[in-house]
Enzyme design. Sequence first.
Site, PDB file in Angstrom:
ATOM      1  N   GLY A   1       0.903  -1.375   0.030  1.00  9.78           N
ATOM      2  CA  GLY A   1       0.121   0.118  -0.023  1.00  9.78           C
ATOM      3  C   GLY A   1       0.856   1.318   0.126  1.00  9.78           C
ATOM      4  N   LYS A   2       0.504   2.139  -0.981  1.00 10.87           N
ATOM      5  CA  LYS A   2       1.288   3.408  -0.978  1.00 10.87           C
ATOM      6  C   LYS A   2       1.569   4.208   0.404  1.00 10.87           C
ATOM      7  CE  LYS A   2       1.087   4.505  -5.890  1.00 10.87           C
ATOM      8  NZ  LYS A   2       2.857   4.403  -5.930  1.00 10.87           N
ATOM      9  N   GLY A   3       0.460   4.130   1.128  1.00  6.75           N
ATOM     10  CA  GLY A   3       0.792   5.034   2.462  1.00  6.75           C
ATOM     11  C   GLY A   3       1.643   4.092   3.469  1.00  6.75           C
TER      12      GLY A   3
ATOM     13  N   GLU B   1      -4.261   6.743  -3.624  1.00  3.55           N
ATOM     14  CA  GLU B   1      -4.945   5.640  -3.123  1.00  3.55           C
ATOM     15  C   GLU B   1      -5.799   5.952  -2.093  1.00  3.55           C
ATOM     16  OE1 GLU B   1      -2.020   1.897  -4.363  1.00  3.55           O
ATOM     17  OE2 GLU B   1      -2.135   2.511  -2.252  1.00  3.55           O
TER      18      GLU B   1
ATOM     19  N   GLY C   1      12.321   7.796 -12.819  1.00  2.00           N
ATOM     20  CA  GLY C   1      13.146   6.054 -12.383  1.00  2.00           C
ATOM     21  C   GLY C   1      14.648   6.485 -12.415  1.00  2.00           C
TER      22      GLY C   1
ATOM     23  N   GLY D   1      16.615   9.837 -12.229  1.00  2.00           N
ATOM     24  CA  GLY D   1      16.480  10.663 -11.194  1.00  2.00           C
ATOM     25  C   GLY D   1      15.297  11.397 -11.248  1.00  2.00           C
TER      26      GLY D   1
ATOM     27  N   ASP E   1       7.698   4.860  -3.823  1.00  2.00           N
ATOM     28  CA  ASP E   1       7.234   5.070  -2.658  1.00  2.00           C
ATOM     29  C   ASP E   1       8.392   5.332  -1.421  1.00  2.00           C
ATOM     30  OD1 ASP E   1       4.551   4.855  -3.364  1.00  2.00           O
ATOM     31  OD2 ASP E   1       4.508   2.706  -2.703  1.00  2.00           O
TER      32      ASP E   1
ATOM     33  N   ARG F   1      16.778  -4.991  -4.147  1.00  2.00           N
ATOM     34  CA  ARG F   1      16.157  -6.166  -2.991  1.00  2.00           C
ATOM     35  C   ARG F   1      14.800  -6.366  -3.405  1.00  2.00           C
ATOM     36  NH1 ARG F   1      18.041  -2.738   2.278  1.00  2.00           N
ATOM     37  NH2 ARG F   1      20.348  -2.453   1.733  1.00  2.00           N
TER      38      ARG F   1
ATOM     39  N   GLY G   1      10.738  -7.078  -3.168  1.00  2.00           N
ATOM     40  CA  GLY G   1       9.511  -6.497  -2.107  1.00  2.00           C
ATOM     41  C   GLY G   1       9.385  -5.055  -2.154  1.00  2.00           C
TER      42      GLY G   1
END
Length: 319
Positions: free
Chosen positions: A49-51, A150, A231, A234, A262, A295, A297
Amino acid sequence: MNERPAPAIPGTDVLVVGSVNEDHFQFVHAFPRPGETVSALASRRGLGGKGANQAVAAARAGAEVRFLAKVGSDAAAADAVVALRAAGVRTDAVADEAGYATGSAAIAVDAGGENWVIVDAGANARLAPADVDAEFDTHGAPLVVLTQGETPAASLEQAARRAHEAGARFVLNLAPVMRVPSEVLQTCDPLIVNEHEAQAVASDLGLNPGAPTELVAELASVARSVVITLGAAGSVAAAEGEVWSTAGFPVDAVVDTTGAGDAFVGSLCARLALGEDLAAAMTWASAAASLSVERPGAAESYAAAVEVERRLAQAGAIA
């Protein structure tokens, strides 16, 4: 870094108003074509979730963070709260919504680290303007208020309104893009969007499309300041008639780009709350985002502040 200002309520630098999901990842060699079935190389689940992602990123970057959100009355909610607390996010304003499931996202990640995402809002859709009012009435104003596309529109608008009335800095990551009133955009400092979102916002406003360096200046005629993320290249920004860019940081290998935006947004808000100007905060945020793509996730891929400082030092971005 500039001297750190004092928050209105001690102990709260950044208030994040937004979404929390349970992410379901499927790692594949290549995305399926329409009608095609492919086998996953691996699968996993985690906080999303973005938040929630941005709250974790802000906490990892050194800010004291409160998170206002809604989760369901299910096991996913308990897991999300545990993960948020482990990351240092204050969760007393994360409330259960009976009869609803916690938000969820289905995420596929290909061999190149690119992703596609399908989101079910679930309990996130129940976050109401009254919840925003209760947070401000009880705890006062933080230094920075951050929300995203969102967040339900009425609650997003109320967060902007209450932040403005309280003299807090309001930051809006308009992802996904939704139409918001001009008075909300006028309070954004900054409005943060990627290239595609910038084009969509400009179209909604009747502005001229163009290259990011042109478009960011156009959007800054509406918002107090604007950052467009690019992206790996920068980001570019505009404020008070000035336009500048921040380069991306080289990465060892791209593993998963999920949540990199995020990481940038949350880190940037933390560094603003800690007293840095927008240009310096963008540099920190770019370094944090570069570490996240190395990484798998989303929130769990975010680096601690000491790791970001090491990357900045290696690049000569700090003494």
